[in-house]
Design an enzyme around this catalytic site. Sequence first.
Site, PDB file in Angstrom:
ATOM      1  N   GLY B  42       0.788  -1.225   0.000  1.00 20.30           N
ATOM      2  CA  GLY B  42       0.000   0.000   0.000  1.00 20.30           C
ATOM      3  C   GLY B  42       0.818   1.271   0.000  1.00 20.30           C
ATOM      4  N   CYS B 251     -27.447  -9.748 -16.524  1.00 20.69           N
ATOM      5  CA  CYS B 251     -26.900  -9.364 -17.822  1.00 20.69           C
ATOM      6  C   CYS B 251     -27.886  -9.732 -18.925  1.00 20.69           C
ATOM      7  CB  CYS B 251     -25.570 -10.060 -18.044  1.00 20.69           C
ATOM      8  SG  CYS B 251     -24.938  -9.891 -19.722  1.00 20.69           S
ATOM      9  N   CYS B 254     -26.055 -12.684 -21.192  1.00 20.45           N
ATOM     10  CA  CYS B 254     -25.676 -13.999 -20.675  1.00 20.45           C
ATOM     11  C   CYS B 254     -26.413 -14.357 -19.393  1.00 20.45           C
ATOM     12  CB  CYS B 254     -24.165 -14.082 -20.468  1.00 20.45           C
ATOM     13  SG  CYS B 254     -23.585 -13.208 -19.011  1.00 20.45           S
ATOM     14  N   CYS B 276     -22.781  -7.427 -19.088  1.00 20.30           N
ATOM     15  CA  CYS B 276     -21.547  -7.610 -18.334  1.00 20.30           C
ATOM     16  C   CYS B 276     -20.503  -6.607 -18.808  1.00 20.30           C
ATOM     17  CB  CYS B 276     -20.970  -8.999 -18.579  1.00 20.30           C
ATOM     18  SG  CYS B 276     -21.872 -10.320 -17.820  1.00 20.30           S
ATOM     19  N   CYS B 282     -18.643 -12.631 -20.098  1.00 24.76           N
ATOM     20  CA  CYS B 282     -19.913 -12.699 -20.815  1.00 24.76           C
ATOM     21  C   CYS B 282     -19.814 -13.708 -21.969  1.00 24.76           C
ATOM     22  CB  CYS B 282     -20.279 -11.322 -21.337  1.00 24.76           C
ATOM     23  SG  CYS B 282     -22.022 -11.109 -21.715  1.00 24.76           S
TER      24      CYS B 282
END
Lengths: 259, 351
Positions: B42, B251, B254, B276, B282
Amino acid sequence: MTTDTPLLTAQGLAKYYGHRLGCRDVDLTLHEGEVLAIVGESGSGKSTLLGLLSTELAPTAGRVAYRMRDGETRDLASLSEAERRLLLRTDWGFVRQHAEQGLRMAVSAGGNVGERLMAVGWRHYGDIRSEATDWLSRVEIAAERIDDDPRTFSGGMRQRLQIARNLVTRPRLVFMDEPTSGLDVSVQARLLDLIRQLVEEFGLAVVIVTHDLAVARLLSHRIMVMKSGRVIEQGLTDQVLDDPREPYTQLLVSSVLAA
Amino acid sequence: MNAPATAPASSMPAITYNFAYLDEQTKRMIRRAILKAIAIPGYQVPFASREMPMPYGWGTGGVQVTAAILGADDVLKVIDQGSDDTTNAVAIRTFFETTAGVATTTRTQDATIIQTRHRIPEAELKAGQTIVFQVPIPEPLRFLEPRETETRRLHGLADYGLMQVKLYEDIARHGHIATTYAYPVKVEDRYVMDPSPIPKFDNPKMNDSPALQLFGAGREKRIYAIPPYTQVVSLDFEDHPFKVQAFKEPCALCGATGVYLDEVILDDKGGRMFVCSDTDHCATRQAEGHTGTMSAPYAAQPGPLTPSPSPARGEGGNPTGIPSPLVGEGGSRPSRETGEGFATGESGEAR
């Protein structure tokens, strides 16, 4: 809690900016609940002294010691940066002449008051908000202004917000740098009233820098008169203002316009 | 360095690049920064960012990190907002195909290195994979505290009250934490980090991930990292806990739920679909036989402007039954359409 150990002591404080003198040979002690005014004309070293006491400036010579909440008196120069910052935002406050320097102007009033709380670990939004609301009402700012920017506030409101922001962590010592200058007289009077009331309520120790002797007379117990970087006279406020010894102090006192 | 001596005198000498464009010294410098970044999760490590043959803001940081870690046997995947076929993704993928000759893929599972802009793939990352984020502004405190000296001190002292003030302001103004992307996280209980502008939907994927996560900011000259299996916590309030976006519908192509969806405007009469954002996810689901409400029936004829069903998008060409020119005009999702619908359409006409 009363104790004889002073809250803040300074010994032989001096600050030079290169060859130019900021202030020198300053000794002072401040006890809990005591209000000390530092007066003098522009350039007399008042603000330099305030900067030294509040660790914003590093002294050229001398030391400042502070009695921490745990009762131990420590040399401020020996504090680590983290300890110093914690002290600055919990046990101390600093009210500046220009509120823009003491506030975050792009953050709402509530955020300004809540910042110190969040910095010391508050993580409950509801609690922070109710504490902020409470403090806004103490400084006579309407609760519905809590989400407004300080930019939309008047000068007097900004100063009161600054005070709330500083006092929210219940500090024991507050530095004030000309908190009332630049405000018109009626607003000044209201602000002074508020400060006096808060000082009494929380037993605050205050070091207040001002060039306005009326402010010093109204708020302070003791007074220090500075000229050319040195303290030339100090004592109880009424005593010094009613019966000034030094010619310069006499000049200061006599130059105040009678209302 | 190795000028092609055999080039015919009449023609320009062929341009040769060092493997993955950057010279070896630069790559070593970047690797040192990466190692330091991994050692201090970080923490933003400064590095001597180079000029790259692309403008700042197009992923110069991510490209340099990828170039420094790329090996000859790596398989690279590049995505932009989850899509493998938008300009940015295509350009960077081609860049490394040209300069490093590495294998590339669009399949998340097959990639060893995934360079990404603004998304983490839906498929779970595995141990051994590395994901490289393109970062525009690495400093999470930047818009709260403009001074770099001060933000560094705040990081050094773990003084993060300011970050909380930002979230407070969100709730005060919007009634909830309205930050939806670049949502600040705390890494290993120490450094507060900007996860790059990924939707906060992806934040939980960073926590305890088996993959190595690297972040490169080219203009700001910073690299930071999250080693595998590192704790990453999104900041919040006790009474306003961190929540990811939820979508009402699956979606449209899909039928996937629990994934991040993009809204695609279909016409100027309010028609829209949600698909998606991760094109690979997808396409994989469609190949497996999953369908959504707007999946084209198998018998459907592709419209004139969308001549061939592209492999990534399936038969999403004309899902609404609106005359196809409108789909071309109204399908205003620039990045994806540029990469696919328009591109194929135009090339089809040109031929």
